[in-house]
Design a protein around this motif. Structure first.
Motif, PDB file in Angstrom:
ATOM      1  N   GLU A   1      -3.066  -0.338  -8.518  1.00 47.08           N
ATOM      2  CA  GLU A   1      -4.283  -0.401  -8.153  1.00 47.08           C
ATOM      3  C   GLU A   1      -4.996   0.385  -7.271  1.00 47.08           C
ATOM      4  N   HIS A   2      -6.316   0.837  -7.392  1.00 46.41           N
ATOM      5  CA  HIS A   2      -6.978   1.234  -6.267  1.00 46.41           C
ATOM      6  C   HIS A   2      -7.784   0.120  -5.439  1.00 46.41           C
ATOM      7  N   ILE A   3      -7.423   0.498  -4.132  1.00 47.47           N
ATOM      8  CA  ILE A   3      -8.002  -0.850  -3.395  1.00 47.47           C
ATOM      9  C   ILE A   3      -9.533  -1.426  -3.707  1.00 47.47           C
ATOM     10  N   ASN A   4     -10.371  -0.225  -4.032  1.00 50.31           N
ATOM     11  CA  ASN A   4     -11.785  -0.724  -4.150  1.00 50.31           C
ATOM     12  C   ASN A   4     -11.715  -1.373  -5.508  1.00 50.31           C
ATOM     13  N   TYR A   5     -11.031  -1.289  -6.603  1.00 51.10           N
ATOM     14  CA  TYR A   5     -11.082  -1.920  -7.627  1.00 51.10           C
ATOM     15  C   TYR A   5      -9.780  -2.952  -8.039  1.00 51.10           C
ATOM     16  N   PRO A   6      -9.761  -4.080  -7.042  1.00 53.23           N
ATOM     17  CA  PRO A   6      -8.566  -4.785  -7.104  1.00 53.23           C
ATOM     18  C   PRO A   6      -8.496  -5.415  -8.605  1.00 53.23           C
TER      19      PRO A   6
ATOM     20  N   SER B   1      -3.675   8.723  -9.780  1.00 56.24           N
ATOM     21  CA  SER B   1      -4.264   8.634  -8.284  1.00 56.24           C
ATOM     22  C   SER B   1      -4.326   9.938  -7.866  1.00 56.24           C
TER      23      SER B   1
ATOM     24  N   SER C   1      -2.257   0.750  -4.091  1.00 58.41           N
ATOM     25  CA  SER C   1      -1.407  -0.520  -3.788  1.00 58.41           C
ATOM     26  C   SER C   1      -0.410  -0.579  -5.366  1.00 58.41           C
TER      27      SER C   1
ATOM     28  N   THR D   1       0.916  -1.057  -0.022  1.00 58.49           N
ATOM     29  CA  THR D   1      -0.023   0.063  -0.079  1.00 58.49           C
ATOM     30  C   THR D   1       1.039   1.414  -0.113  1.00 58.49           C
TER      31      THR D   1
ATOM     32  N   ASP E   1      -6.195   9.910  -2.415  1.00 59.69           N
ATOM     33  CA  ASP E   1      -6.293   8.285  -2.338  1.00 59.69           C
ATOM     34  C   ASP E   1      -4.895   7.873  -1.677  1.00 59.69           C
TER      35      ASP E   1
ATOM     36  N   LYS F   1      -5.436   4.171  -0.120  1.00 62.78           N
ATOM     37  CA  LYS F   1      -6.451   3.468  -1.121  1.00 62.78           C
ATOM     38  C   LYS F   1      -5.545   3.099  -2.438  1.00 62.78           C
TER      39      LYS F   1
END
Length: 89
Positions: free
Chosen positions: A51-56, A63, A74, A19, A67, A72
């Motif tokens: 990646e955004h953690i809401n969209y693995p 970003s 990674s 992260t 974020d 959020k």
């Protein structure tokens, strides 16, 4: 104003997820609104993705500072064999 970006390298091993926090990328543009800063991925990881953690599983190419502050974003190593380590800069 001038934009200042400080970034520390991140090293991932096979299958790792790291992260990104403000310890990794942190920027300022001399204004009083750092939440409006956007980071662009100019050189994506060869063996993985950001990646955004809401969209693995979905790579992102940018970003926001918000974020990053909210942890959020990674860097995810793709588990490819023969690429046991990779660094993000």
């Amino acid at each position: 104003g001038d934009i200042v970006l400080l970034a520390k390298p991140v090293t991932l091993t096979e299958g790792d997820r790291v992260t990104l926090t403000t310890d990794v990328p942190v920027a300022t543009d001399g204004t009083s609104k750092p939440e409006k800063l956007l980071y662009a991925v100019s050189l994506p990881p060869v063996h993985g993705q950001i990646e955004h953690i809401n969209y693995p599983g979905v790579p992102i190419s940018s970003s926001s500072q918000l974020d990053v502050v909210a942890q959020k974003v990674s860097d995810v190593h793709d588990n490819s064999h023969g690429a046991s380590k990779e660094s993000l800069r």
